[in-house]
Structure formats: structure tokens, C-alpha cells
Design a protein around this motif. Structure first.
Motif, mmCIF file in Angstrom:
data_model
loop_
_atom_site.group_PDB
_atom_site.id
_atom_site.type_symbol
_atom_site.label_atom_id
_atom_site.label_comp_id
_atom_site.label_asym_id
_atom_site.label_seq_id
_atom_site.Cartn_x
_atom_site.Cartn_y
_atom_site.Cartn_z
ATOM 1 N N SER A 86 0.856 -1.174 0.000
ATOM 2 C CA SER A 86 0.000 0.000 0.000
ATOM 3 C C SER A 86 0.894 1.227 0.000
ATOM 4 N N SER A 87 1.405 1.546 -1.188
ATOM 5 C CA SER A 87 2.388 2.623 -1.237
ATOM 6 C C SER A 87 2.387 3.301 -2.595
ATOM 7 N N VAL A 88 3.422 4.113 -2.792
ATOM 8 C CA VAL A 88 3.527 4.872 -4.038
ATOM 9 C C VAL A 88 4.991 4.951 -4.458
ATOM 10 N N SER A 89 5.233 4.839 -5.764
ATOM 11 C CA SER A 89 6.552 5.151 -6.314
ATOM 12 C C SER A 89 6.374 6.349 -7.241
ATOM 13 N N PHE A 90 7.486 7.040 -7.512
ATOM 14 C CA PHE A 90 7.399 8.321 -8.223
ATOM 15 C C PHE A 90 8.115 8.267 -9.581
ATOM 16 N N THR A 91 7.515 8.915 -10.571
ATOM 17 C CA THR A 91 8.098 9.009 -11.921
ATOM 18 C C THR A 91 9.343 9.904 -11.890
ATOM 19 N N PRO A 92 10.467 9.468 -12.493
ATOM 20 C CA PRO A 92 11.680 10.317 -12.511
ATOM 21 C C PRO A 92 11.575 11.428 -13.548
ATOM 22 N N LEU A 93 10.740 12.423 -13.271
ATOM 23 C CA LEU A 93 10.448 13.487 -14.242
ATOM 24 C C LEU A 93 11.710 14.226 -14.687
ATOM 25 N N HIS A 94 12.679 14.344 -13.768
ATOM 26 C CA HIS A 94 13.893 15.118 -14.064
ATOM 27 C C HIS A 94 14.780 14.445 -15.105
ATOM 28 N N ASP A 95 14.540 13.155 -15.376
ATOM 29 C CA ASP A 95 15.361 12.428 -16.347
ATOM 30 C C ASP A 95 14.629 12.204 -17.667
ATOM 31 N N LEU A 96 13.432 12.750 -17.805
ATOM 32 C CA LEU A 96 12.622 12.474 -19.005
ATOM 33 C C LEU A 96 12.454 13.733 -19.844
ATOM 34 N N ASP A 97 12.113 13.522 -21.101
ATOM 35 C CA ASP A 97 11.833 14.660 -21.980
ATOM 36 C C ASP A 97 10.618 14.334 -22.836
ATOM 37 N N GLY A 98 10.185 15.306 -23.633
ATOM 38 C CA GLY A 98 8.975 15.090 -24.420
ATOM 39 C C GLY A 98 7.770 14.999 -23.505
ATOM 40 N N ILE A 99 6.698 14.379 -23.988
ATOM 41 C CA ILE A 99 5.478 14.342 -23.178
ATOM 42 C C ILE A 99 5.037 12.936 -22.786
ATOM 43 N N ILE A 100 5.615 11.907 -23.410
ATOM 44 C CA ILE A 100 5.153 10.543 -23.124
ATOM 45 C C ILE A 100 6.013 9.913 -22.027
ATOM 46 N N THR A 101 5.387 9.348 -21.027
ATOM 47 C CA THR A 101 6.126 8.652 -19.972
ATOM 48 C C THR A 101 6.372 7.214 -20.428
ATOM 49 N N PRO A 102 7.646 6.779 -20.434
ATOM 50 C CA PRO A 102 7.916 5.377 -20.778
ATOM 51 C C PRO A 102 7.158 4.453 -19.818
ATOM 52 N N SER A 103 6.605 3.369 -20.354
ATOM 53 C CA SER A 103 5.706 2.538 -19.545
ATOM 54 C C SER A 103 6.346 2.065 -18.243
ATOM 55 N N GLY A 104 7.610 1.669 -18.306
ATOM 56 C CA GLY A 104 8.275 1.122 -17.124
ATOM 57 C C GLY A 104 8.630 2.170 -16.081
ATOM 58 N N LEU A 105 8.403 3.445 -16.386
ATOM 59 C CA LEU A 105 8.754 4.513 -15.446
ATOM 60 C C LEU A 105 7.534 5.222 -14.876
#
Ligand SMILES: Nc1nc2c(c(=O)[nH]1)N[C@H]1C(S)=C(S)[C@@H](COP(=O)(O)O)O[C@H]1N2
Ligand SMILES: [Mo]
Length: 425
Positions: A86-105
Motif C-alpha cells: 500500500s504505497s507509491v513510487s514516483f516518476t523520474p520526471l527530471h530524467d525524461l523529456d517530451g510528453i510521453i512517460t515510458p511505460s516502465g517509469l
């Protein structure tokens, strides 16, 4: 997070205005190219990877990122994690570009862990105030006419929820990373509801997940008919188990909690059900002790992803500020950025599609001479809504809330290029 990472405050006094921000970047580029004059072994020597053959095709039947990108991962925050299920993990926004989030992230939020569902055995039941109660298999759904592809952001209502009482988490992954943006494939929910024939008295819909938490949320029927979807694919392939494989509900622009994963049941009724997730959770406690309920829409918000605490400036000279903006009310029309804590604003450059209810990417090129910066971004959507400051939000909402904090984020960039989460008092 250490306690010294909490409650950072900074005064306007003593802050050196970023006079150089926005000036010509070309001077720095010229200085950089001077390096080419000294012999560089990376150019003059044969590199290891060029001495032998590499892996052939299909040695990696499902591709992974380069081993040099191992740091680009979802992360959690220990003190926010009571149990992994019962928790949460966070998307590494600082390492991504463009608008699509890679599925595994894509960030994950589970209340009872990841359900591993056999799609052959999965069913979606639609019942309640309908003419025909139906049970659909996955293959039934994939044979319906009217399949659709849509890019939508999903933001947990608790995104930035730890920042109500002051700057706390040091990195946009942690302050803003409960968001992802993917292209979904599935069916408009209206197609299914029309197939079942909603009775005139039917005004609300209950969606239930197939995981051990049996997550349930009430959704007004007009929203369900307008743009909700049931999706089985993200970014061109089947949903990831973390995101609700084999079927999830999309509630575009509305808080992530309503996007029921592992969707197994839809009931039509004439009033909301007042489940746990819409009473004790996902309501906003105000200063006077009353609580706002049914605050579904995610208001316009933005964040600078570079520079940011996990993505410091590498050195003086030309820089590319980059960030994300989004709105649950429509498309992003404009993003402004400031380098001096809000004294001067300039319009950022949006690049890539500015789709409604999707992340939008913005950039602002600037030249940096090493002065301290107070960087902020401010999103404006096509309804004219302007992202508020945190102080403006607190005046209306108090500080008891967890959810729906869309206030303007400040990063302090120091002379060494390191950035820190601060608030301007
Ligand atoms: N069945 C089910 N659906 C769920 C949840 C859950 O725990 N179980 N969590 C909800 C919450 S609180 C959020 S923010 C989103 C998270 O979606 P994600 O894991 O794809 O990021 O799913 C929502 N749907
Ligand atoms: Mo959530």
C-alpha cells in the motif's frame, strides 16, 4: 528524507537578481567549442566498443535502456511507505523529456499490491440501472467497433501533497512525480454503456477494481458518457500489470484515484455510493474543520524539471530550462517562467503537441553566469485559469489538505549549480 530537507524558507532580501537570465546563449557555445582544439582521446583513440562485434539482433528479445541509464528509475520515499503493498513510487520526471512517460517509469499507486490477472479469466460486469446486464471478456471488448487512441495525464490527487506546510521533498520526482502521461488504446465507456442501455433514472456509476483492495469510486454519469474510457493498452502494448493489466478505467483530467485499475465491475445507480475513497480519503479538510468533497478535477499545474534538485546545472554558459505543464480542464495555452522568484516573467517555448488533458513540454533557453536563481513556472490553460502561488492556495484552502496542491513550485539554484526546493516568504 532527512529533517534538514524540510521547511526550507528563503527571503527575497539578499537574493541577487538573475540579470543574465535570458541573455544570449551564443557566447557560451563559442567558449565550449574551443575545447575541440586540444586532442581528445574520445576522438583520437579507438574505443573498446568499436574493437569487437556487439550483441546481434534478438539477443535482447524485449529491449531495455542502456546500462548507462540505470539511474533513471522510479523511486519511493521511505517515510511515506508504511508497506510496499500500500504505497507509491514516483516518476523520474527530471530524467525524461517530451510528453510521453515510458511505460516502465510510470509512477505506481497500489492499495493492495499489483494484481497479476490472467486476461482469459478476467471479466467486466456492467449491472444496476441498465436494460441489459452484461459480462464482457477481454476478447468481447477488443471486438467492439469504435476503438480509440488518446493521450492523457494521470495525476494522483496527493501529488505535491507533502508540500502544504512548506518545502519538504528535494526533487521534482518526489514533489511532482505522482503523474504519468501515456497513449491509451481502448473503448469509450459510452460505447459499453449504450450497449447495456442506461435507464433514465441512472445518474451515477460505481467502478470497482479486481485487486485485493476492491477499490471503488462513484463517477457522475455525464462524465462517464463524455470522455471516460476502458483501456487495455498503453504506449502501443498491453497495459503493464502495475497500471491495471488487463483493463483500467480512464477518467481524463480527474484525480488519479478514480482511474480504477484491474477494472472488473461497473454498477449504474441514481446516487453516489460514498465509499472510503470519496469520504475519509480524497476530501480536502479546510481551516474551519469542514471538508470539500468530490473535488475531481485536477487544476492547471506545472513544474520545471531541469534545473531541479536531481538535475543541477552542469556549468556556466548556455542552459536549456525544461518543464511540464498540464490541466484537467483543457489544453495548456501558455507557460511563463521566472528566474528571479516572480519579479520578472517571460513566456516559455512550448514544443510538441499541446493536447487537452495531457502533459505539455516547455523550454526556456537562458545564459547563466553563476548567479543565484529562483526558478518558477506558471501554467495557463485554455479556459484562462492561471496556476496560483502556494500562498494564494493556502489563503483559500488552509494547510490541512493533502490533495489538490497545484501551487507554483520554486527551485533555488546556487552558485555551484545545485538546486533546492524552497519557498519564497
Ligand atoms: N484497483 C485499483 N485501482 C486504483 C488504485 C488501487 O490501488 N487499486 N489506486 C488508485 C490511485 S490512488 C491512483 S493515484 C492511480 C494510480 O495509477 P498508476 O498506478 O497507474 O500510477 O490508480 C488508482 N486506481
Ligand atoms: Mo492516488
Amino acid at each position: 528524507m532527512d529533517s534538514d530537507n524540510r521547511n526550507r524558507q528563503i527571503g527575497r532580501r539578499g537574493f541577487l537578481a538573475a540579470a543574465g537570465a535570458g541573455a544570449s546563449a551564443l557566447a557560451g557555445l563559442t567558449a565550449g567549442t574551443a575545447r575541440a582544439a586540444t586532442p581528445d582521446p574520445a576522438i583520437t583513440e579507438v574505443q573498446d566498443w568499436a574493437r569487437s562485434l556487439g550483441d546481434g539482433v534478438a539477443v535482447r528479445p524485449y529491449g531495455n535502456p542502456s546500462s548507462f541509464e540505470k539511474h533513471v528509475v522510479r523511486r519511493d520515499v521511505e517515510w511515506l511507505t508504511a508497506s510496499r503493498e500500500s504505497s507509491v513510487s514516483f516518476t523520474p520526471l527530471h530524467d525524461l523529456d517530451g510528453i510521453i512517460t515510458p511505460s516502465g517509469l510510470c509512477f505506481e499507486r497500489h492499495h493492495s499490491g499489483i494484481a497479476e490477472i490472467d486476461p482469459q479469466k478476467h471479466r467486466l460486469m456492467v449491472h444496476g440501472m441498465v436494460e441489459r446486464q452484461m459480462v464482457y471478456t477481454m476478447s468481447d471488448l477488443k471486438r467492439f467497433p469504435g476503438r480509440a487512441n488518446r493521450v492523457y495525464f494521470l495525476e494522483c490527487a496527493a501529488n505535491s501533497g507533502m508540500e502544504w506546510r512548506g518545502a519538504q521533498l528535494n526533487g521534482c520526482q518526489f514533489t511532482h512525480g505522482m503523474i504519468h502521461n501515456v497513449m491509451y488504446t481502448g473503448l469509450p465507456l459510452k460505447t459499453l454503456l449504450d450497449h447495456c442501455g442506461v435507464r433514465t433514472a441512472g445518474k451515477w456509476l460505481l467502478a470497482e477494481g479486481g485487486d485485493a483492495s476492491l477499490m471503488t469510486r462513484s463517477i457522475p454519469l455525464d462524465k462517464a458518457m463524455r470522455d471516460c474510457m476502458v483501456a487495455w493498452a498503453m504506449n502501443g502494448e498491453a497495459l503493464r500489470p502495475e497500471q491495471g493489466y488487463p483493463l483500467r478505467l480512464l477518467v481524463p483530467g480527474w484525480e488519479g484515484n478514480m482511474w480504477i485499475k484491474w477494472l472488473r465491475r461497473i454498477e449504474i445507480g441514481d446516487q453516489p455510493w460514498h465509499q472510503r475513497e470519496e469520504t475519509s480519503k480524497y476530501t480536502d479538510l479546510l481551516a474551519d474543520g469542514r471538508a470539500r468533497r468530490f473535488t475531481w478535477i485536477m487544476d492547471a499545474k506545472s513544474v520545471v524539471t531541469t534545473p531541479s534538485p536531481q538535475a543541477p546545472l552542469a556549468g556556466k554558459g548556455p542552459q536549456v530550462l525544461s518543464g511540464l505543464a498540464w490541466s484537467g480542464r483543457g489544453a495548456i495555452k501558455r507557460v511563463d517562467v521566472t528566474f528571479d522568484g516572480g519579479r520578472n516573467w517571460r513566456q516559455a517555448r512550448i514544443d510538441g503537441p499541446s493536447l487537452p488533458l495531457s502533459l505539455t513540454r516547455f523550454y526556456a533557453e537562458f545564459d547563466w553566469a553563476g548567479e543565484e536563481l529562483l526558478i518558477q513556472s506558471r501554467a495557463i490553460d485554455d479556459t484562462g485559469y492561471v496556476q496560483p502561488t502556494k500562498e494564494e492556495l493556502r489563503q483559500v484552502r488552509g494547510v490541512n489538505s493533502i490533495y489538490h496542491n497545484n501551487g507554483i513550485q520554486t527551485w533555488l539554484v546556487r552558485g555551484d549549480g545545485q538546486a533546492e526546493n524552497v519557498e519564497i516568504s
